[in-house]
Design an enzyme around this catalytic site. Structure first.
Site, PDB file in Angstrom:
ATOM      1  N   HIS A 192       7.277 -27.052  -0.581  1.00  0.00           N
ATOM      2  CA  HIS A 192       7.551 -28.011  -1.279  1.00  0.00           C
ATOM      3  C   HIS A 192       6.262 -27.830  -2.328  1.00  0.00           C
ATOM      4  O   HIS A 192       5.597 -28.561  -2.812  1.00  0.00           O
ATOM      5  CB  HIS A 192       6.339 -29.697  -0.241  1.00  0.00           C
ATOM      6  CG  HIS A 192       7.523 -30.257   0.723  1.00  0.00           C
ATOM      7  ND1 HIS A 192       7.495 -31.258   0.268  1.00  0.00           N
ATOM      8  CD2 HIS A 192       8.427 -29.226   0.951  1.00  0.00           C
ATOM      9  CE1 HIS A 192       8.730 -32.057   1.071  1.00  0.00           C
ATOM     10  NE2 HIS A 192       9.324 -30.521   1.284  1.00  0.00           N
ATOM     11  N   LYS A 204     -13.460   0.719  -4.643  1.00  0.00           N
ATOM     12  CA  LYS A 204     -14.938   1.110  -3.295  1.00  0.00           C
ATOM     13  C   LYS A 204     -15.900   2.496  -4.078  1.00  0.00           C
ATOM     14  O   LYS A 204     -17.228   2.533  -4.323  1.00  0.00           O
ATOM     15  CB  LYS A 204     -14.511   2.509  -2.431  1.00  0.00           C
ATOM     16  CG  LYS A 204     -13.819   1.418  -1.634  1.00  0.00           C
ATOM     17  CD  LYS A 204     -13.465   2.320   0.296  1.00  0.00           C
ATOM     18  CE  LYS A 204     -12.203   2.203   1.234  1.00  0.00           C
ATOM     19  NZ  LYS A 204     -12.009   2.877   2.066  1.00  0.00           N
ATOM     20  N   GLU A 236       0.487  -1.109   0.144  1.00  0.00           N
ATOM     21  CA  GLU A 236       0.278  -0.445   0.422  1.00  0.00           C
ATOM     22  C   GLU A 236       0.682   1.369  -0.207  1.00  0.00           C
ATOM     23  O   GLU A 236       0.470   2.030  -0.833  1.00  0.00           O
ATOM     24  CB  GLU A 236      -0.520  -0.438   1.171  1.00  0.00           C
ATOM     25  CG  GLU A 236      -2.126   0.554   1.080  1.00  0.00           C
ATOM     26  CD  GLU A 236      -3.492   0.699   2.419  1.00  0.00           C
ATOM     27  OE1 GLU A 236      -3.046   0.067   3.138  1.00  0.00           O
ATOM     28  OE2 GLU A 236      -4.216   1.198   2.461  1.00  0.00           O
TER      29      GLU A 236
END
Lengths: 426, 426
Positions: free
Chosen positions: B301, B415, B280
């Site tokens: 793995h 948003k 951010e």
């Protein structure tokens, strides 16, 4: 007409029909290569075979275990761990245990001493069964965990321990097979021509999932449906191959990271299974998309800034299930201090789905290519389908990249270094 | 002579002393810019200030809550969620609850309807307190969760609900501040000049962590030590700035992904906090390293194959704590069917540390640059130090990239889209 269970759409990928179509012949050729190969391709037709005996064996054991135990401890790593854990997390409650199963916990997927110590304390007031899963028995993490838990079971249950340890391993060879024979443990078999990361639809995944309460019959039905539908060699009809081609095309355009995203936090471990499938299958010969994942909307506030405006190195694969069991309606509040009364009466899942739409649009407008994969319902049937879909897409994608989808030579490097260090410090 | 709490070493980074030294003047200049700025830099000196009153207030509330509740529900997202959750997971047991605290669970960090429904069922037989954390009160995810839980508490506890809801918000403005005033909720203050992702050392993190049983005094002491040590403008003495310079240099060499890795699975959420901090802060103006993370040896793995041999786009930052509380000794087994008797008598943590060494060597030999960050102990003190270390490194790193470390304009995009969609479907 075939109605595909996984709906694939593209946003802002700048891919024309022509870009996809040009893969048509190559895809068909690889398809027949895979179909006619006997080298680690046992997973391709496994769901189409008859597994009545296996399902009966699992059901009988389940009846016994649910009657005699509070918890099943599964010992495994990698492909012997991630698949079962992924499906279990996706389909069991966030809090507590599935009404049709008992608690299933995992160990042997790392070497934390703190975890090992605490798990033994945790088990002390519970009745326990063990399922140890390893094709060879030679991998250090699960082998160490099994050494500890085997002794624990023998000290605690004496002669009864032999009935409380179930082994899932190769039918013929390996250290664990030998141990199972010597001790007389009951066994499930891992088909020799199916590798770890392609094994969740075999007893490796099916047995723990049954104990956790998942409807493995439905799960296998979904996989079977996928194995039928995705047998089509024609790119125009095969959505798994289309997904493989899209990601290959984006890779060739210069994108280096594929970000798998979804809006239901219970899918977090499913993402990790997907990461392993693609990362281990494709990441070789200095090639491959780096697979990574996020869970929204949590990570829209965390890593969303980077996706929207950071280095243009990634594309996003949005995985969405339309119907998710369990929901809650936003209540009306006459105080309306938060200004959210306009959402009263709508459900959380409905708003969450809108958030998904908004995200896809915002990221596409921000220049990020978005592949959307949509399924009708988050349940055992659809997850079975989706797992097979991703395995088929992955094998095709690796072949398009001209790497072997079924080996993992790079995983040996750290094991070798570790063994050298352990031996030199003896 | 200063002994640094975070030891930084490089493997295979092809960085000469000269490469680092050339940043010396630029680093000093940015250092003074940050020190003299009053724009969202409140976190720099926060640990050096006197917080006796705050700690007393937290302790009093803790006494009350531990006596009257089984669970604290924390409502928050992003910077109001990840930090506390990260430290809690790192320092509380894998199974069960810390002996000095009560259960702390989180909601409002996503919009899953299934999760919201289930959490209410889960709470029904427990005594509950709520801590709602939001600087503005205007973010949808926590605001919706608070709307539901506030009504739940009022229906369940009647007039007593007002005592069971604690608000952490801006001292002066915002929707949540207004609600707290109207209802008479007790409050903690988020300093206005500290942004979400730099706020875990304020009441945002301190209060939930205290309730979870973490020694927040020690946690703050560690941060204070870091705030003193890392005030040094000289690159040669400041390990946080050295880390910032190393990653900037690797970014400029063409690496596009930084992979944070550690060997203790309890650090998984800590990695996510780190991802948010760097992603951010740096992911803007089409720049920035993509931050991602793995937990070993599980992911050795899974994604290890890609790291070792896949596309050469990433470098690895290995985070290692030498001393981890809780360990288990590998037992001797006279059957030795697994061939592991040569490890009998050694501890899991010791073998795990060797695995770390082996991994660093293998990845470096495979051509992956490795930055190692080592600390003496995984405890509250050292995590307090490390959090401050990363925040200081992040601010420097973003400034070296010439982006603003403290804004997040890209988070608004989704948003905005979501609100448009929600409003258009009314």
């Amino acid at each position: 007409m075939v109605t595909h269970l996984v709906q694939t759409t593209l946003l802002n990928c700048n891919l024309e029909e022509h870009d996809i179509d040009q893969y048509k012949d190559q895809v068909k050729e690889i398809h027949y290569q895979l179909e006619n190969s006997s080298n680690m391709t046992g997973w391709i037709d496994y769901p189409l075979q008859n597994h009545d005996e296996l399902f009966k064996q699992i059901q009988n054991l389940k009846n016994e275990i649910c009657a005699k135990a509070d918890v099943l401890v599964v010992i495994g790593i990698d492909g012997s761990f991630l698949g079962a854990r992924a499906v279990q997390d996706a389909l069991t409650p966030y809090f507590g245990i599935h009404k049709n199963g008992i608690e299933v916990i995992y160990v042997g997927h790392h070497m934390s001493g703190a975890y090992m110590k605490q798990i033994l304390t945790y088990l002390s007031d519970k009745e326990v069964y063990i399922n140890v899963i390893s094709k060879s028995g030679g991998t250090m993490e699960p082998a160490l965990a099994f050494r500890v838990l085997r002794q624990y079971m023998e000290e605690r249950y004496g002669e009864e321990a032999v009935h409380r340890i179930i082994v899932t391993t190769d039918p013929e060879k390996g250290l664990l097979k030998k141990t199972a024979d010597l001790a007389g443990y009951r066994r499930f078999e891992i088909p020799p021509n199916i590798g770890g990361r392609y094994s969740v639809l075999t007893p490796v995944g099916l047995f723990p999932l049954a104990i956790a309460g998942i409807e493995i019959g439905q799960f296998m039905e979904g996989a079977k449906k996928a194995a039928c539908e995705l047998k089509d060699p024609d790119l125009a009809n095969n959505h798994a191959y289309q997904y493989a081609v899209m990601r290959n095309k984006l890779y060739n355009k210069g994108y280096s990271v594929e970000l798998l995203a979804s809006f239901e936090p219970s899918l977090k471990k499913f993402h990790e299974w997907w990461m392993q499938l693609f990362g281990e299958s494709e990441g070789k010969e200095r090639k491959g998309l780096f697979p990574t994942c996020v869970t929204y909307s949590t990570d829209l506030h965390a890593i969303g800034q980077f996706i929207q405006e950071g280095s243009p190195i990634l594309f996003e694969t949005l995985l969405h299930f339309h119907d998710i069991e369990g929901d809650y309606i936003v209540p009306y509040d006459e105080r309306n201090e938060d200004g959210l009364n306009y959402l009263a009466g709508r459900s959380f899942n409905e708003i969450n789905a809108t958030s998904k739409q908004g995200t896809a649009l915002a990221h596409a407008e921000g220049g990020v290519p978005v592949i959307q994969l949509e399924m009708a319902k988050l349940d055992a049937y659809h997850l079975g389908y989706l797992i097979y879909f991703f395995m088929k897409a992955c094998a095709m994608s690796a072949k398009l990249l001209e790497v072997n989808p079924f080996d993992q030579p790079g995983v040996e490097a750290y094991k070798k270094k570790m063994l050298e260090l352990l031996n030199s410090s003896q």
